[in-house]
Design a protein around this motif. Structure first.
Motif, PDB file in Angstrom:
ATOM      1  N   ALA A  53      52.980 -28.038 -10.789  1.00  0.00           N
ATOM      2  CA  ALA A  53      52.169 -26.833 -10.664  1.00  0.00           C
ATOM      3  C   ALA A  53      51.629 -26.394 -12.020  1.00  0.00           C
ATOM      4  CB  ALA A  53      53.001 -25.715 -10.032  1.00  0.00           C
ATOM      5  N   LEU A  54      52.477 -26.425 -13.037  1.00  0.00           N
ATOM      6  CA  LEU A  54      52.036 -25.995 -14.368  1.00  0.00           C
ATOM      7  C   LEU A  54      51.001 -26.953 -14.947  1.00  0.00           C
ATOM      8  CD1 LEU A  54      55.479 -24.861 -15.816  1.00  0.00           C
ATOM      9  CD2 LEU A  54      53.613 -23.399 -14.978  1.00  0.00           C
ATOM     10  N   THR A 102      58.382 -26.537 -17.910  1.00  0.00           N
ATOM     11  CA  THR A 102      58.777 -25.280 -17.282  1.00  0.00           C
ATOM     12  C   THR A 102      57.924 -24.166 -17.887  1.00  0.00           C
ATOM     13  OG1 THR A 102      60.449 -24.647 -18.923  1.00  0.00           O
ATOM     14  CG2 THR A 102      61.141 -26.177 -17.158  1.00  0.00           C
ATOM     15  N   ALA A 103      58.100 -22.957 -17.366  1.00  0.00           N
ATOM     16  CA  ALA A 103      57.332 -21.822 -17.876  1.00  0.00           C
ATOM     17  C   ALA A 103      57.604 -21.585 -19.359  1.00  0.00           C
ATOM     18  CB  ALA A 103      57.658 -20.578 -17.062  1.00  0.00           C
ATOM     19  N   ASP A 133      61.615 -25.842  -8.034  1.00  0.00           N
ATOM     20  CA  ASP A 133      62.354 -27.063  -8.336  1.00  0.00           C
ATOM     21  C   ASP A 133      61.658 -27.774  -9.492  1.00  0.00           C
ATOM     22  OD1 ASP A 133      60.676 -29.528  -6.969  1.00  0.00           O
ATOM     23  OD2 ASP A 133      60.466 -27.662  -5.851  1.00  0.00           O
ATOM     24  N   PRO A 134      62.411 -28.514 -10.323  1.00  0.00           N
ATOM     25  CA  PRO A 134      61.856 -29.023 -11.588  1.00  0.00           C
ATOM     26  C   PRO A 134      60.576 -29.832 -11.454  1.00  0.00           C
ATOM     27  CG  PRO A 134      64.234 -29.267 -11.593  1.00  0.00           C
ATOM     28  CD  PRO A 134      63.863 -28.807 -10.212  1.00  0.00           C
ATOM     29  N   SER A 135      60.547 -30.799 -10.528  1.00  0.00           N
ATOM     30  CA  SER A 135      59.373 -31.669 -10.483  1.00  0.00           C
ATOM     31  C   SER A 135      58.146 -30.937  -9.973  1.00  0.00           C
ATOM     32  CB  SER A 135      59.652 -32.904  -9.621  1.00  0.00           C
ATOM     33  OG  SER A 135      59.882 -32.539  -8.285  1.00  0.00           O
ATOM     34  N   ASN A 136      58.305 -30.097  -8.957  1.00  0.00           N
ATOM     35  CA  ASN A 136      57.136 -29.416  -8.405  1.00  0.00           C
ATOM     36  C   ASN A 136      56.677 -28.251  -9.272  1.00  0.00           C
ATOM     37  OD1 ASN A 136      56.429 -30.903  -6.000  1.00  0.00           O
ATOM     38  ND2 ASN A 136      58.390 -30.249  -5.178  1.00  0.00           N
ATOM     39  N   GLU A 137      57.603 -27.612  -9.995  1.00  0.00           N
ATOM     40  CA  GLU A 137      57.160 -26.597 -10.961  1.00  0.00           C
ATOM     41  C   GLU A 137      56.358 -27.263 -12.072  1.00  0.00           C
ATOM     42  OE1 GLU A 137      58.689 -22.987 -13.882  1.00  0.00           O
ATOM     43  OE2 GLU A 137      60.169 -24.135 -12.755  1.00  0.00           O
ATOM     44  N   GLY A 138      56.849 -28.413 -12.557  1.00  0.00           N
ATOM     45  CA  GLY A 138      56.101 -29.140 -13.579  1.00  0.00           C
ATOM     46  C   GLY A 138      54.728 -29.531 -13.090  1.00  0.00           C
TER      47      GLY A 138
END
Length: 275
Positions: free
Chosen positions: A144-145, A165-166, A137-142
């Motif tokens: 994580a990165l 994002t990736a 999901d957008p906020s948690n991927e951000g």
């Protein structure tokens, strides 16, 4: 005037409750507030909140969810009066995508996101081409990165803000492979990955050993990912909202958070006890 019996009985009961008939002292008005939360440890926390609220004339009715997208939709559709499960970057992404009129009204806790591994004991030990799972999901991927960047695994292009994002990776010295998985699955997939960035609540559900298997964690100080109680914007100034928030931001709730989350989730309102 001929008053119907059901109405007459209801009126009589209300008069008793308000002390106008008989000897009851004061008018005790009880309001039911429907709150959406994620299933699991939060249910224990909200039992304490509900007990606090009951003393202030509010009956808290909790509805549990297992999908992050559902509590905001239920709130927007007025199937809930409030929810308590998200941080601001997540809500901002939801508002951008779905145009919700939802606002935060009081902080609850913070769950520092972590990088976990069962194959290495440090970030430096990650191999070339390591497979690293992140929530999709957008906020948690951000989130994580940004954690991977803070620990030197990758570098993101300038100006990406809170939702990279990736595709925003500008440097990847070890050529790690970013595996985007559902937030509820990434922790359970840790055995098939070299490492995984997992939200604290899902790490607990997945049986990850915290902190033994954690090789990195985001900073707590100044953390923008504090969770909060949210309501529809039109309700933000309603008296029950203030009472609900005050019922949460109590020492016994802080103790419940620290107990049920084994000290890896921290109360996040101003002045909250941290141990």
């Amino acid at each position: 005037m001929n008053i119907e019996k059901p109405f007459r009985n209801a009126l009589f009961s209300a008069l008793i409750a308000c002390g106008i008939v008989n000897t009851q002292p004061a008018c005790a008005v009880t309001q039911t507030v429907r709150v959406g939360i994620m299933s699991g440890e939060d249910e224990d926390v909200w039992r304490t909140v509900a007990a606090n609220a009951a003393k202030e004339g509010i009956t808290v009715k909790v509805t549990t969810f297992s999908d992050y997208t559902q509590p905001n939709e239920a709130l927007a559709q007025h199937d809930l009066d409030a929810n308590s499960f998200q941080h601001k970057p997540y809500l901002d992404a939801q508002i951008a995508a779905r145009h919700y009129a939802i606002v935060p009204v009081g902080f609850t806790y913070v769950q520092p996101i972590g990088l976990y591994s069962r194959k290495v004991k440090s970030v430096a030990a990650l191999r070339e081409n390591a497979a690293i799972g992140v929530p999709n999901d957008p906020s948690n991927e951000g989130r994580a990165l940004l954690l991977l960047q803070a620990n030197g695994v990758i570098k993101l292009r300038d100006g990406v803000g809170m939702l990279p994002t990736a595709r925003d990776i500008s440097s990847n010295p070890k050529h790690v492979q970013i595996k985007e998985l559902d937030a509820g699955i990434v922790g359970r997939a840790i055995g098939d990955l070299d490492a995984a960035v997992v939200n604290t609540d899902w790490a607990i559900k997945a049986g990850i050993e915290i902190p033994q298997e954690r090789i990195a964690q985001e900073d707590v100080t100044g953390n923008p990912y504090r969770n909060f109680i949210a309501v529809n914007a039109k309700d933000a100034q309603a008296p029950w909202v203030k009472t609900l928030v005050q019922s949460y931001q109590q020492a016994n709730v802080a103790s419940a958070i620290l107990k049920v989350y084994h000290g890896v989730t921290l109360p996040a309102w101003d002045g909250a006890p941290q141990h």
